[in-house]
Design an enzyme around this catalytic site. Structure first.
Site, PDB file in Angstrom:
ATOM      1  CG  ASN A 103     -52.482  -8.214  -0.953  1.00 13.72           C
ATOM      2  OD1 ASN A 103     -51.238  -8.106   0.024  1.00 13.72           O
ATOM      3  ND2 ASN A 103     -53.542  -7.587  -0.497  1.00 13.72           N
ATOM      4  CB  VAL A 104     -50.128 -14.145  -3.870  1.00  7.75           C
ATOM      5  CG1 VAL A 104     -48.528 -13.376  -3.963  1.00  7.75           C
ATOM      6  CG2 VAL A 104     -50.104 -14.712  -2.704  1.00  7.75           C
ATOM      7  CG  ASP A 105     -55.461 -11.814  -1.746  1.00  6.86           C
ATOM      8  OD1 ASP A 105     -55.747 -11.250  -2.641  1.00  6.86           O
ATOM      9  OD2 ASP A 105     -55.331 -11.504  -0.550  1.00  6.86           O
ATOM     10  CG  HIS A 120     -44.703  -9.908  -3.303  1.00  7.18           C
ATOM     11  ND1 HIS A 120     -44.742  -9.334  -1.930  1.00  7.18           N
ATOM     12  CD2 HIS A 120     -43.352  -9.079  -3.536  1.00  7.18           C
ATOM     13  CE1 HIS A 120     -43.912  -8.514  -1.315  1.00  7.18           C
ATOM     14  NE2 HIS A 120     -42.917  -8.194  -2.519  1.00  7.18           N
ATOM     15  CB  CYS A 131     -40.256 -25.688 -19.983  1.00 13.00           C
ATOM     16  SG  CYS A 131     -42.067 -25.863 -19.218  1.00 13.00           S
ATOM     17  CB  CYS A 149     -44.569 -28.915 -16.316  1.00 14.86           C
ATOM     18  SG  CYS A 149     -44.666 -27.975 -18.059  1.00 14.86           S
ATOM     19  CB  CYS A 151     -41.646 -30.205 -20.261  1.00 14.03           C
ATOM     20  SG  CYS A 151     -41.248 -29.552 -18.575  1.00 14.03           S
ATOM     21  CG  ASN A 214     -51.620  -0.417   8.785  1.00 17.30           C
ATOM     22  OD1 ASN A 214     -51.840  -1.119   9.746  1.00 17.30           O
ATOM     23  ND2 ASN A 214     -50.433  -0.540   7.958  1.00 17.30           N
TER      24      ASN A 214
HETATM   25  P1  OAD Z   1     -47.992  -7.607   6.676  1.00 12.84           P
HETATM   26  O1  OAD Z   1     -48.654  -8.816   7.617  1.00 12.84           O
HETATM   27  O2  OAD Z   1     -46.347  -7.412   6.904  1.00 12.84           O
HETATM   28  O3  OAD Z   1     -48.759  -6.380   7.261  1.00 12.84           O
HETATM   29  C1  OAD Z   1     -49.964  -5.957   7.059  1.00 12.84           C
HETATM   30  C2  OAD Z   1     -50.336  -4.846   7.741  1.00 12.84           C
HETATM   31  O4  OAD Z   1     -51.584  -4.607   7.716  1.00 12.84           O
HETATM   32  C3  OAD Z   1     -49.969  -4.292   9.209  1.00 12.84           C
HETATM   33  O5  OAD Z   1     -49.329  -3.186   8.955  1.00 12.84           O
HETATM   34  C4  OAD Z   1     -51.285  -4.304   9.779  1.00 12.84           C
HETATM   35  O6  OAD Z   1     -51.244  -3.237  10.775  1.00 12.84           O
HETATM   36  C5  OAD Z   1     -52.222  -3.955   8.780  1.00 12.84           C
HETATM   37  N1  OAD Z   1     -53.647  -4.381   8.741  1.00 12.84           N
HETATM   38  C6  OAD Z   1     -54.216  -5.502   9.108  1.00 12.84           C
HETATM   39  N2  OAD Z   1     -55.594  -5.437   9.310  1.00 12.84           N
HETATM   40  C7  OAD Z   1     -55.756  -4.455   8.571  1.00 12.84           C
HETATM   41  C8  OAD Z   1     -57.059  -3.741   7.909  1.00 12.84           C
HETATM   42  N3  OAD Z   1     -58.278  -4.502   8.333  1.00 12.84           N
HETATM   43  N4  OAD Z   1     -56.776  -2.645   7.513  1.00 12.84           N
HETATM   44  C9  OAD Z   1     -55.850  -2.098   7.113  1.00 12.84           C
HETATM   45  N5  OAD Z   1     -54.605  -2.461   7.574  1.00 12.84           N
HETATM   46  C10 OAD Z   1     -54.681  -3.664   8.084  1.00 12.84           C
HETATM   47  O7  OAD Z   1     -48.214  -7.760   5.073  1.00 12.84           O
HETATM   48  P2  OAD Z   1     -47.446  -7.095   4.085  1.00 12.84           P
HETATM   49  O8  OAD Z   1     -46.986  -5.706   4.337  1.00 12.84           O
HETATM   50  O9  OAD Z   1     -48.372  -7.171   2.913  1.00 12.84           O
HETATM   51  O10 OAD Z   1     -44.292 -11.434   0.948  1.00 12.84           O
HETATM   52  O11 OAD Z   1     -46.104  -7.961   3.941  1.00 12.84           O
HETATM   53  C11 OAD Z   1     -45.254  -7.971   2.769  1.00 12.84           C
HETATM   54  C12 OAD Z   1     -44.636  -9.014   2.174  1.00 12.84           C
HETATM   55  O12 OAD Z   1     -44.209  -9.813   3.474  1.00 12.84           O
HETATM   56  C13 OAD Z   1     -46.112 -10.075   1.776  1.00 12.84           C
HETATM   57  O13 OAD Z   1     -46.244  -9.802   0.378  1.00 12.84           O
HETATM   58  C14 OAD Z   1     -45.515 -11.317   1.971  1.00 12.84           C
HETATM   59  C15 OAD Z   1     -44.769 -11.230   3.171  1.00 12.84           C
HETATM   60  O14 OAD Z   1     -43.787 -12.063   3.630  1.00 12.84           O
HETATM   61  C16 OAD Z   1     -43.600 -12.741   0.376  1.00 12.84           C
HETATM   62  O15 OAD Z   1     -44.319 -13.567   0.631  1.00 12.84           O
HETATM   63  C17 OAD Z   1     -42.621 -12.585  -0.645  1.00 12.84           C
END
Ligand code: OAD
Length: 247
Positions: A103-105, A120, A131, A149, A151, A214
């Site tokens: 997560n980037v949040d 990420h 730069c 920036c 620069c 999950n």
């Molecule tokens: P996803 O959106 O692919 O998956 C989110 C997961 O969270 C799913 O498996 C849902 O079932 C689960 N979920 C939803 N709500 C939930 C809750 N309240 N409690 C538990 N689980 C829950 O997100 P990521 O796996 O993080 O990358 O995705 C990976 C990467 O894909 C991200 O970092 C981003 C994205 O494209 C980049 O942008 C490079």
């Protein structure tokens, strides 16, 4: 909600266990941050190629920045949830603890975690494309977009885009922590995006007890030792309770 925590997992919930927590967008869903996949996922509404690639930024930096600004505005208005808070508490409970996030949040930082491997990148950082200087963002980037920036180069969001390498040190240290842990939690991730999704597989291969939390079974679930089906903000407090109250 009835989530049964096994005896095996209960026995591992003691301070001396070496624990890794690996998180994805689902851990922030209960805060109101959209996930990427699934019915309401961002990638159903938006085109990855137009927003999250170096090519997209090169061809239309204003469009890319507008989308990131929209996400930053959304995230700046929400708070960490119970799941983030338990993960922060775990950092002091377990003597050896590593948090790895996709997560980037910034919600893990705001919940109090001090040591976070951000695979990420970070929405609250920028990097100059000329730069390479990086800077923390204390406020939303000022208009006009794209920000520049000192620069004269363009500043880009400090996140990893599709087609880019993960930060080398963060990834190699994440792999090392994963190889040495005894208990690995994969929380709120679809486990579809590599190389990050390699981590639960490595944990399993190296003999850790791997637990998925999950709301639905991920791509990794069939290989997990235990799947706790439920919201992170509800299941993680049960884990915390089991850590503090002997069963
Ligand atoms: P996803 O959106 O692919 O998956 C989110 C997961 O969270 C799913 O498996 C849902 O079932 C689960 N979920 C939803 N709500 C939930 C809750 N309240 N409690 C538990 N689980 C829950 O997100 P990521 O796996 O993080 O990358 O995705 C990976 C990467 O894909 C991200 O970092 C981003 C994205 O494209 C980049 O942008 C490079």
């Amino acid at each position: 909600m009835s989530v049964a925590i096994s005896n095996k997992l209960s026995c591992l919930l003691v301070p001396s266990t070496n624990v890794v927590v690996f998180t994805g967008a689902g851990v922030s869903a209960e805060s109101g941050v959209p996930t990427f996949r699934g019915i309401d996922g961002l990638w159903n509404e938006f085109n990855v190629q137009e927003l999250a690639t170096p090519q997209a930024f090169a061809s239309n930096p204003v469009r890319v920045w507008e989308w990131y600004l929209w996400r930053m505005e959304l995230i700046s208005k929400v708070d960490p949830n119970a799941g983030h808070r338990v993960i922060s508490w775990m950092e002091s409970f377990f003597s050896e603890f590593t948090l790895i996030t996709q997560n980037v949040d910034g919600l893990h930082d705001r919940a109090g975690n001090r040591h976070i491997f951000k695979l990420h990148g970070d929405l609250w950082e920028v990097r100059c494309v000329r730069c390479s200087k990086t800077a923390k963002l204390l406020t939303l980037p000022p208009h006009p977009l794209p920000p520049a920036c000192e620069c004269g180069g363009l500043l880009r969001p400090g996140v990893v885009w599709f087609g880019e390498m993960l930060p080398e040190r963060e990834f190699s240290q994440s792999v090392a922590a994963t190889e040495h842990c005894q208990l690995f939690f994969s929380v709120g991730t679809s486990a579809e995006v590599y190389p990050a999704a390699q981590l639960p597989i490595i944990a399993k291969e190296k003999g850790a007890y791997v637990v998925e939390i999950n709301i639905e079974r991920s791509a990794f679930a069939c290989r997990a030792d235990e799947v706790l089906c439920g919201k992170a903000g509800e299941v993680l407090p049960l884990i915390q309770h089991r850590c503090t109250v002997p069963f």
